[in-house]
Design an enzyme around this catalytic site. Structure first.
Site, short mmCIF file in Angstrom:
data_model
loop_
_atom_site.label_atom_id
_atom_site.label_comp_id
_atom_site.label_asym_id
_atom_site.label_seq_id
_atom_site.Cartn_x
_atom_site.Cartn_y
_atom_site.Cartn_z
N GLY A 1 25.23 -4.17 55.46
CA GLY A 1 25.24 -3.15 54.40
C GLY A 1 25.89 -1.85 54.81
O GLY A 1 25.69 -0.82 54.17
N SER B 1 32.15 -4.91 56.05
CA SER B 1 32.51 -6.24 55.53
C SER B 1 31.74 -7.39 56.14
O SER B 1 32.31 -8.44 56.46
CB SER B 1 34.00 -6.51 55.73
N GLU C 1 42.02 3.37 50.44
CA GLU C 1 40.74 2.92 49.89
C GLU C 1 40.83 2.78 48.38
O GLU C 1 41.37 3.67 47.69
CB GLU C 1 39.67 3.95 50.26
N HIS C 2 40.29 1.67 47.88
CA HIS C 2 40.29 1.36 46.44
C HIS C 2 41.71 1.24 45.89
O HIS C 2 41.96 1.50 44.72
CB HIS C 2 39.46 2.39 45.65
N THR C 3 42.62 0.86 46.77
CA THR C 3 43.98 0.59 46.34
C THR C 3 44.24 -0.91 46.24
O THR C 3 45.13 -1.33 45.51
CB THR C 3 44.99 1.17 47.36
N GLY D 1 29.18 -1.38 55.14
CA GLY D 1 30.56 -1.24 54.65
C GLY D 1 31.59 -1.69 55.67
O GLY D 1 32.74 -1.30 55.61
N ASP E 1 39.52 -6.97 52.57
CA ASP E 1 38.55 -7.33 53.61
C ASP E 1 38.86 -8.71 54.17
O ASP E 1 38.92 -8.92 55.38
CB ASP E 1 37.12 -7.31 53.06
C1 GLA Z 1 35.33 -2.98 49.44
C2 GLA Z 1 36.09 -4.12 48.78
C3 GLA Z 1 37.58 -4.05 49.12
C4 GLA Z 1 38.15 -2.66 48.85
C5 GLA Z 1 37.24 -1.57 49.44
C6 GLA Z 1 37.67 -0.19 49.03
O1 GLA Z 1 35.34 -3.12 50.82
O2 GLA Z 1 35.58 -5.36 49.18
O3 GLA Z 1 38.28 -5.04 48.40
O4 GLA Z 1 38.35 -2.46 47.49
O5 GLA Z 1 35.89 -1.74 49.07
O6 GLA Z 1 38.92 0.11 49.55
#
Ligand code: GLA
Length: 386
Positions: A123, A127, A35-37, A125, A173
Site C-alpha cells: 500500500g 506497485s 505521473e498520471h501521464t 505506492g 507499473d
Molecule cells: C498508479 C497506476 C499507474 C500510473 C500511476 C500514476 O501507479 O497504476 O498506471 O497511472 O498511478 O502515474
C-alpha cells in the site's frame, strides 16, 4: 530474501518434498517523473527496484489452485471451475485477475500450488499489486509453456487490473516491472511502447524513498475519477474528433484550446498531464547531460503540479516533500505513484542521507503523528524465473 526458507515454508504448507516448485520474481517500481501521464498516452520514467514479490509454483493433479502468502494469514483453495469469480478481500484478486486473462487466451489452467512472498511495503505506492500480477503472469507462462513476450505480459496484467480488479490504471507499473533494467530508468512512450534505458544512478547522490505510512484509502475510486476527468478533457478538446490522447497536445496548443474545457477542475487536470509530459522530456535530457540541479527542479515542479492541478498529494505527501526540500544536499523531492498517500522520493547528496532521514523523520512525525520509513532505492532488473 532467503529462498531456502521460502522453500521450507512451501513444503510445510503443501508437503511432498520430492517434487520441487519453481521460483519466480517480479520487482516493484518507483517512478522518477511522469505521473498520471500513462493512461493519457504520455511519457513516464520509472525504474524497477530490488524489492519485489517471490512466487513458488508447483503443478498438481487435483482440479484446484491453492493460494498462500507469507505476508498475510490468508489461504484459499479455489476449484478450477471457480477461478473467474472475484473473491472478497483484495489480495487474491490480483493473481485471479491474471489467471482470468490466461483463460481468455485459451491457456488451459490446471491444478497449482502457489506460495507468494513479497518485501515491497504494502500500500505504499511502489506497485506491490502489479508486482504480484507480473510474477503470476511470468510463472503461468512458464509452467504452462505458453509463449508470450514480456511486453505482452505487461499489457495482459494491465487488462487484468482494469477488467477484474476494476482499477483503470495505465501500463507504467507493469511495463517497468517487466522490462526494468538495473542500468537505469525506462523512458517509455505509453502510447507506442517505445522505450529507452536512461542511466539514472547519479554519482554522489542517492535516491531516497520516503514512505509517509499514510495508507492509500479509497485510492482506486479517486484514481478512476481522475481517469474520467482526463477523458472529459479529451472529449472537450477534440472538437474534430482527431485527438487520440491528451498527450498529443503540446503545452502551447493546449493553451490555445483550453477554453474549450468549461469545467475548471477538468482544465486543471489536463494542464497537469500536458505539462508533466514536457517535464519528463526535460528530465531525460537533464539526466543524459548530467544536469542534476535541473532534474531536481523538474521533480519539484512535478510534485507542485500534482498538488495544485491534479490534487492527488494530500497533507502527508506535501508535508514530507516540504520537509525534504529544506535539507542541505537535497536536489529535488516529489510524490511517486498514484498519490493520495504512499511514497515520495528525494534525490539527496549521499553524504547527507543519514542526517536527511533523521531530520525529515522527526519533523514529519511532529507534524503528522505518523512515523515515516526511508529506503535507499536500488535499481534492479525486471521480472524473471530465478
Ligand atoms: C498508479 C497506476 C499507474 C500510473 C500511476 C500514476 O501507479 O497504476 O498506471 O497511472 O498511478 O502515474
Amino acid at each position: 530474501m532467503d529462498s531456502t526458507l521460502l522453500f521450507k515454508e512451501f513444503y510445510q504448507l503443501y508437503g511432498n518434498e520430492n517434487v520441487a516448485p519453481e521460483l519466480f520474481f517480479a520487482p516493484g517500481r518507483v517512478n522518477l517523473i511522469g505521473e498520471h501521464t500513462d493512461y493519457n498516452g504520455g511519457y513516464v520514467l520509472p525504474c524497477a527496484i530490488s524489492y519485489g514479490t517471490y512466487l513458488l509454483v508447483r503443478k498438481i493433479d487435483a482440479p484446484v489452485v491453492k493460494f498462500a502468502t507469507t505476508n498475510f494469514d490468508l489461504k484459499a483453495n479455489i476449484s478450477l471451475s471457480d477461478l473467474h469469480i472475484k473473491q472478497p478481500g483484495k489480495w487474491i484478486n490480483y493473481p485471479l485477475a491474471v489467471i482470468d486473462q490466461f483463460v481468455k487466451l485459451n491457456v488451459e489452467i490446471k491444478g497449482l500450488e502457489l506460495l507468494y512472498s513479497g518485501n515491497i511495503p504494502n500500500g505504499a505506492g511502489l506497485s506491490s499489486s502489479a508486482s504480484i500480477e507480473m510474477v503470476t503472469a511470468v510463472a503461468l507462462s512458464n509452467v504452462f509453456n505458453y509463449k508470450i513476450s514480456m511486453v505482452d505480459m505487461a499489457k495482459l496484467s494491465r487488462r487484468a487490473e482494469n477488467d477484474f480488479v476494476g482499477m483503470n490504471c495505465g501500463i507504467m507499473d507493469m511495463f517497468a516491472i517487466g522490462m526494468g533494467h538495473k542500468n537505469g530508468a525506462l523512458f517509455l512512450n505509453c502510447r507506442t511502447y517505445e522505450y529507452d534505458v536512461i542511466p539514472a544512478n547519479v554519482a554522489g547522490y542517492s535516491l531516497v524513498i520516503m514512505n509517509t505510512n499514510k495508507r492509500r484509502g479509497l485510492t482506486d475510486s479517486k484514481y478512476n475519477e481522475r481517469v474520467a476527468e482526463c477523458q472529459a478533457a479529451l472529449d472537450a478538446l477534440s472538437v474534430d474528433g482527431k485527438l487520440i490522447d491528451l498527450s498529443d497536445l503540446s503545452l502551447e496548443e493546449f493553451t490555445k484550446r483550453q477554453q474549450l474545457i468549461k469545467d475548471e477542475t477538468v482544465r486543471k487536470r489536463a494542464h497537469h498531464v500536458i505539462s508533466e509530459n514536457a517535464r519528463v522530456l526535460g528530465a531525460v535530457e537533464a539526466l543524459k547531460n548530467n544536469r542534476i540541479a535541473e532534474f531536481g527542479q523538474l521533480m519539484n515542479a512535478s510534485h507542485d503540479s500534482l498538488r495544485t492541478d491534479y490534487e492527488v498529494t494530500g497533507f502527508e505527501l506535501d508535508t514530507i516533500v516540504n520537509e525534504a526540500r529544506k535539507i542541505d544536499g537535497v536536489i529535488g523531492a516529489r510524490m511517486t505513484g498514484a498519490g493520495f498517500g504512499g511514497c515520495a522520493i528525494a534525490l539527496v547528496k549521499s553524504e547527507n542521507v543519514d542526517e536527511f532521514c533523521k531530520v525529515v523523520g522527526k519533523n514529519y512525525e511532529e507534524k503528522t503523528s505518523l512515523k515515516p520509513d526511508f529506503y535507499i532505492a536500488e535499481i534492479g532488473d525486471g521480472a524473471r524465473k530465478l
